[in-house]
Design an enzyme around this catalytic site. Structure first.
Site, PDB file in Angstrom:
ATOM      1  N   ARG A  48       2.702   8.390   8.745  1.00  0.00           N
ATOM      2  CA  ARG A  48       2.580   9.968   8.308  1.00  0.00           C
ATOM      3  C   ARG A  48       1.315  10.346   9.455  1.00  0.00           C
ATOM      4  O   ARG A  48       1.275  11.520   9.703  1.00  0.00           O
ATOM      5  CB  ARG A  48       2.074  10.014   6.957  1.00  0.00           C
ATOM      6  CG  ARG A  48       3.596  10.299   6.358  1.00  0.00           C
ATOM      7  CD  ARG A  48       3.041  10.173   4.597  1.00  0.00           C
ATOM      8  NE  ARG A  48       4.427  10.129   4.017  1.00  0.00           N
ATOM      9  CZ  ARG A  48       5.135  11.072   3.538  1.00  0.00           C
ATOM     10  NH1 ARG A  48       4.461  12.042   3.196  1.00  0.00           N
ATOM     11  NH2 ARG A  48       6.307  10.436   2.600  1.00  0.00           N
TER      12      ARG A  48
ATOM     13  N   HIS B 100       6.490   5.511  12.848  1.00  0.00           N
ATOM     14  CA  HIS B 100       6.769   6.312  11.698  1.00  0.00           C
ATOM     15  C   HIS B 100       5.764   6.872  10.995  1.00  0.00           C
ATOM     16  O   HIS B 100       6.080   7.406  10.068  1.00  0.00           O
ATOM     17  CB  HIS B 100       7.580   5.431  10.800  1.00  0.00           C
ATOM     18  CG  HIS B 100       7.200   4.403  10.137  1.00  0.00           C
ATOM     19  ND1 HIS B 100       6.775   3.242  10.745  1.00  0.00           N
ATOM     20  CD2 HIS B 100       6.500   4.345   8.951  1.00  0.00           C
ATOM     21  CE1 HIS B 100       6.171   2.431   9.922  1.00  0.00           C
ATOM     22  NE2 HIS B 100       5.850   2.964   8.633  1.00  0.00           N
TER      23      HIS B 100
ATOM     24  N   ASP C 238       0.855  -1.306  -0.007  1.00  0.00           N
ATOM     25  CA  ASP C 238       0.078  -0.031   0.120  1.00  0.00           C
ATOM     26  C   ASP C 238       0.875   1.261  -0.132  1.00  0.00           C
ATOM     27  O   ASP C 238       0.299   2.365   0.383  1.00  0.00           O
ATOM     28  CB  ASP C 238      -1.010   0.006   1.328  1.00  0.00           C
ATOM     29  CG  ASP C 238       0.041  -0.230   2.511  1.00  0.00           C
ATOM     30  OD1 ASP C 238       1.032  -0.110   2.484  1.00  0.00           O
ATOM     31  OD2 ASP C 238      -0.961  -0.673   3.600  1.00  0.00           O
TER      32      ASP C 238
ATOM     33  N   HIS D  72      13.391   5.042  12.499  1.00  0.00           N
ATOM     34  CA  HIS D  72      13.280   5.303  10.892  1.00  0.00           C
ATOM     35  C   HIS D  72      14.106   6.543  10.612  1.00  0.00           C
ATOM     36  O   HIS D  72      14.115   7.821  11.123  1.00  0.00           O
ATOM     37  CB  HIS D  72      11.819   5.647  10.820  1.00  0.00           C
ATOM     38  CG  HIS D  72      11.376   5.538   9.474  1.00  0.00           C
ATOM     39  ND1 HIS D  72      11.470   6.416   8.436  1.00  0.00           N
ATOM     40  CD2 HIS D  72      10.628   4.680   8.559  1.00  0.00           C
ATOM     41  CE1 HIS D  72      11.115   6.234   7.243  1.00  0.00           C
ATOM     42  NE2 HIS D  72      10.552   5.217   7.349  1.00  0.00           N
TER      43      HIS D  72
ATOM     44  N   GLU E  30      -2.028   5.321   2.966  1.00  0.00           N
ATOM     45  CA  GLU E  30      -2.122   3.475   2.520  1.00  0.00           C
ATOM     46  C   GLU E  30      -3.348   3.080   2.261  1.00  0.00           C
ATOM     47  O   GLU E  30      -3.426   2.075   1.411  1.00  0.00           O
ATOM     48  CB  GLU E  30      -1.313   2.908   3.571  1.00  0.00           C
ATOM     49  CG  GLU E  30       0.039   3.115   3.674  1.00  0.00           C
ATOM     50  CD  GLU E  30       0.620   4.245   4.705  1.00  0.00           C
ATOM     51  OE1 GLU E  30      -0.477   5.098   5.109  1.00  0.00           O
ATOM     52  OE2 GLU E  30       1.679   4.769   4.760  1.00  0.00           O
TER      53      GLU E  30
ATOM     54  N   GLU F 130      -0.245  -9.355  -0.705  1.00  0.00           N
ATOM     55  CA  GLU F 130      -0.592  -8.503   0.264  1.00  0.00           C
ATOM     56  C   GLU F 130      -2.048  -7.694   0.156  1.00  0.00           C
ATOM     57  O   GLU F 130      -2.123  -6.541   0.264  1.00  0.00           O
ATOM     58  CB  GLU F 130       0.210  -7.567   1.123  1.00  0.00           C
ATOM     59  CG  GLU F 130      -0.168  -7.432   2.608  1.00  0.00           C
ATOM     60  CD  GLU F 130       0.835  -6.796   3.399  1.00  0.00           C
ATOM     61  OE1 GLU F 130       1.799  -7.327   3.945  1.00  0.00           O
ATOM     62  OE2 GLU F 130       0.875  -5.503   3.583  1.00  0.00           O
TER      63      GLU F 130
END
Ligand code: UD1
Ligand code: UDP
Length: 384
Positions: free
Chosen positions: A214, A212, A100, A245, A136, A122
């Site tokens: 967004r 991490h 994604d 990250h 995503e 996936e």
């Protein structure tokens, strides 16, 4: 690159896609009836290269698109333009994308623009909230609309697609991350990151942290980090290990809130074998990562998810994963309970494998061969 064999071009760009696609590329490489090629967008650079090194598979094409603080638009447009040259040169019979990310969406869109069939690995994960995870959830829905073959990790993922009237070309395979995990976790393992060799895994409780996403940038991340520092202060028997990250936004937040504590270890991203072996030795995982929610249950480690929802409900149902949310008090108190209440901890700390049996790559490669008429039967579905 003319060949009589069908050409399968596998496309990925970020760390988690690489971890979940490298084992599949290597399985496709082993199929004599297929011409298997691999294109990386390098939406991630160092974090991608580390995975390619561990799995020992070099990319056949590398778009090298990463920029510091890249935006969704720059990633998508650079991938789309870069893919054009590769698709015109290779003329693949099938493009495989994973999950994604922006690479996933632009890889699928580029293939569609060139009228090339797409296989989505996936497939079928959903929250049905287009803002969470962002971006995503929309990436995977848009790829679901484009794809011709859908490789679903779980029955719930397959049922999500069925509700969207996607029933053709759907295969229940398990998640390739479990295949990857079976190659990396070792009983005796020496970490290259020396602090991990020096941790007291017996008398201290190691809490493995990653964060991490967004949608957690800003206030949610500040609240999560504050809760983590409070935990380290309140529980002297804990050591927090946080491989941070490389996103500058994440680096700034982690160092701002967590620097200077003797039992909080902010370290560089770990290579995948180190990460899996650390997870196998930790007490508790606190994360907003998708992949960690799949891996930790297989290793019998409780997970507190630092998000408001999850597209991976299977391990929540199995009792090994719990949604902690992104509010400071909730994150602190859920973790505090697992550190002080042995019964609550034991109830979550059992190994379950709802996401795979280590055979996902074989099933996907079988399905690809079946799609090209190279195999009489489709693969048997994954049965957890
Ligand atoms: C991306 C995916 C997210 C996935 C995550 C896995 C999108 C929109 N997001 O988010 O779904 O969960 O990867 O980690 O596709 N950077 C480096 N070196 C690296 C990697 C990143 O310096 O090896 C820095 C760069 O400044 C880059 C920034 O991190 O601009 C953000 O990378 P990006 O891919 O845009 O977002 P992620 O948060 O990593
Ligand atoms: N991972 C890793 N090193 C790290 C952090 C994570 O190898 O320092 C692995 C982790 O084991 C999992 C994957 O990276 O397989 C998850 O990636 P990430 O959390 O970046 O993305 P998400 O899964 O949330 O999309």
């Amino acid at each position: 690159m003319t060949t009589n064999k069908p050409t399968v071009l596998t496309v990925f760009g970020t760390r988690p896609e690489a971890i979940k696609m490298c084992p599949l590329v290597k399985e496709l490489d082993r199929r004599p009836g297929l011409n298997s090629l691999c294109c990386v967008t390098a939406q991630h650079r160092e974090m991608l290269d580390s995975v390619l090194d561990i799995f020992g598979r070099r990319a056949d094409f590398d778009l090298d698109i990463m920029e510091p603080r890249q935006t969704l638009s720059t990633i998508t447009s650079k991938c789309l333009l870069g893919m054009e040259g590769v698709l015109e040169r290779v003329k693949p019979d099938l493009v495989l994308v994973h999950g994604d990310t922006s690479t996933t969406f632009s890889g699928a869109l580029a293939a569609f623009y060139h009228r090339i069939p797409v296989g989505h690995v996936e497939a079928g994960l959903r929250t049905y909230d287009k803002w969470s995870p962002y971006p995503e959830e929309m990436n995977r829905r848009m790829v679901g609309a484009i794809a011709d073959l859908h490789f679903c990790p779980t029955a719930a993922n397959r049922d999500n697609l069925a509700r969207e009237n996607i029933t053709r070309g759907v295969f229940l395979t398990g998640n390739t991350v479990i295949d990857a995990l079976q190659t990396t976790v070792k009983e005796h393992f020496t970490f290259r990151e020396d602090i991990l060799n020096r941790l007291d895994h017996v008398d201290r409780k190691i809490i493995l942290v990653t964060c991490h996403r967004r949608e957690n940038y800003g206030q949610p991340m500040a609240s999560i980090m504050t809760a983590l520092r409070r935990l380290a202060d309140a529980f002297p028997d804990t050591e927090l290990v946080y491989p941070v990250h490389l996103s500058p936004v994440v680096q700034e937040a982690a160092h701002r809130y967590l620097d200077g504590h003797p039992r909080i270890h902010l370290i560089a991203p770990l290579s995948v074998d180190e990460m899996h072996n650390l997870m196998a030795r930790c007490y508790l995982v606190m994360t907003d990562s998708g992949g960690l929610q799949e891996e930790a249950p297989a290793l019998g480690k409780p997970v507190l998810v630092l998000r408001k929802e999850t597209e991976r409900p299977e391990a929540v149902r199995a009792g090994t994963v719990r949604l902690a949310g992104v509010e400071e008090e909730a994150v602190f108190s859920q973790a505090a309970r697992l550190l002080t209440d042995p019964a609550a901890y034991t109830a979550m700390a059992h190994a379950v494998n709802p996401y795979g049996d280590g055979q996902a790559c074989r099933r996907i490669a079988d399905a690809v061969e079946w799609h090209f008429g190279l195999r009489a039967e489709p693969p048997e579905p994954f049965d957890p």
